[in-house]
Design an enzyme around this catalytic site. Sequence first.
Site, PDB file in Angstrom:
ATOM      1  N   GLU A 154      -4.374   0.661  -3.797  1.00  0.00           N
ATOM      2  CA  GLU A 154      -2.965   1.129  -3.763  1.00  0.00           C
ATOM      3  C   GLU A 154      -2.024  -0.272  -3.614  1.00  0.00           C
ATOM      4  O   GLU A 154      -1.045  -0.154  -4.415  1.00  0.00           O
ATOM      5  CB  GLU A 154      -2.942   2.024  -2.399  1.00  0.00           C
ATOM      6  CG  GLU A 154      -3.400   3.449  -2.668  1.00  0.00           C
ATOM      7  CD  GLU A 154      -3.153   4.311  -1.539  1.00  0.00           C
ATOM      8  OE1 GLU A 154      -3.173   5.492  -1.795  1.00  0.00           O
ATOM      9  OE2 GLU A 154      -2.823   3.864  -0.342  1.00  0.00           O
ATOM     10  N   GLU A 184       0.815  -1.150   0.211  1.00  0.00           N
ATOM     11  CA  GLU A 184      -0.107  -0.049   0.034  1.00  0.00           C
ATOM     12  C   GLU A 184       0.782   1.229   0.019  1.00  0.00           C
ATOM     13  O   GLU A 184       0.654   2.286  -0.691  1.00  0.00           O
ATOM     14  CB  GLU A 184      -1.043  -0.147   1.099  1.00  0.00           C
ATOM     15  CG  GLU A 184      -1.876   1.303   1.223  1.00  0.00           C
ATOM     16  CD  GLU A 184      -2.394   1.298   2.783  1.00  0.00           C
ATOM     17  OE1 GLU A 184      -2.884   2.302   3.226  1.00  0.00           O
ATOM     18  OE2 GLU A 184      -2.509   0.299   3.598  1.00  0.00           O
ATOM     19  N   ASP A 227       0.824   3.754  -3.027  1.00  0.00           N
ATOM     20  CA  ASP A 227       0.421   5.050  -2.898  1.00  0.00           C
ATOM     21  C   ASP A 227       1.444   6.073  -3.850  1.00  0.00           C
ATOM     22  O   ASP A 227       1.090   7.030  -4.492  1.00  0.00           O
ATOM     23  CB  ASP A 227       0.529   5.428  -1.420  1.00  0.00           C
ATOM     24  CG  ASP A 227       0.168   6.988  -1.100  1.00  0.00           C
ATOM     25  OD1 ASP A 227      -0.770   7.650  -1.824  1.00  0.00           O
ATOM     26  OD2 ASP A 227       0.675   7.406  -0.388  1.00  0.00           O
ATOM     27  N   ASN A 242      -7.320   1.067   0.169  1.00  0.00           N
ATOM     28  CA  ASN A 242      -5.804   0.675   0.603  1.00  0.00           C
ATOM     29  C   ASN A 242      -5.388  -0.574  -0.378  1.00  0.00           C
ATOM     30  O   ASN A 242      -4.406  -0.718  -0.877  1.00  0.00           O
ATOM     31  CB  ASN A 242      -5.912   0.269   1.929  1.00  0.00           C
ATOM     32  CG  ASN A 242      -6.082   1.593   2.987  1.00  0.00           C
ATOM     33  OD1 ASN A 242      -5.751   2.538   2.436  1.00  0.00           O
ATOM     34  ND2 ASN A 242      -6.373   1.184   4.226  1.00  0.00           N
TER      35      ASN A 242
END
Length: 331
Positions: free
Chosen positions: A133, A61, A65, A130
Amino acid sequence: MLSKFFSRIRLPFRKEKELFSALYGIIGFYPKNISYYKLALMHKSIMRREKGKPLNNERLEFLGDAILDAVVGDIVYTHFQGKREGFLTNTRSKIVQRESLNKLAEETGLTKLIVSSGHTSSHNSYMGGNAFEALVGAIYLDRGYEACKRFMQKRILAQLINIDKVAYKEVNFKSKLIEWSQKNKVTIDFKVVKQGKDDTGSPTFEYMVQLEKVDCCSGRGYSKKESQQEASKLTLARLRREPQLIERIFASKSQRTKMEEEPVSVTELAAFAETTENNEKPGEPREPGTPDPPDPDDFDDFDLSDINVKPEMSREDIIAAAEAAAFNGES
């Protein structure tokens, strides 16, 4: 064709074949290393460990990101030629914000693939976002940056998000923040921090949001509106993720309302009356021309119709009156 592919890679379990098929429907290609994608779909509530290390999607994650910011920034930069940095930043933020990613995870069917303990509710959480990502992080490790970019361009922006509509949709963060403050009876102020010019001579502004006199976030822009919008946006984000800030704001509010509600003492009332009392002493004559003090009985027949409201002065009249006062030496 699909059966030949599965036989070639020799998948041992039917569930793994189903995962390959489901991922193909989402990302548009078959994974090379399925382990990355399995990890991307593993929520932290599972609490599995391997060699003493937690086995969940949190690290992916984090990676996803960063990659998502770079990829969407790359796409937005190319798509909107000549647009300023503030516009590009706002457009990217709208696409990669948690609410958008949650919706994308739901629309693509990614949320159905997430492995969790079953006790974690997706309501009011960012589990789907989440995982999205983490999926981007898995694609990056499996296929590289260009594969991530193609995924976002062809599968997301071409099919699920209208990038032009998102970019030009005005999100009034200031209005949302004011609405929040009114709902919670919290005072709000926008304080000027700095005004200046950038390297090209364009005017710049920086404003700070204060809630109950508590400094929250500052925003910069090429106009007051833009800087206040940015400050409001950052403040809303802090309010969402920092309960400590809300505690400070409400503690300050409590102190303010406590002071406002404190009763005025008899001593304070007496002091106030003394300062506002007519200075003349009983029995002493008033100076000539001094009007008589008002008699309370004179107000018995008071009516609203006794008030003559003057018509509102125009802007020109106000300016003329001010100039006349200035030239005549009036205060």
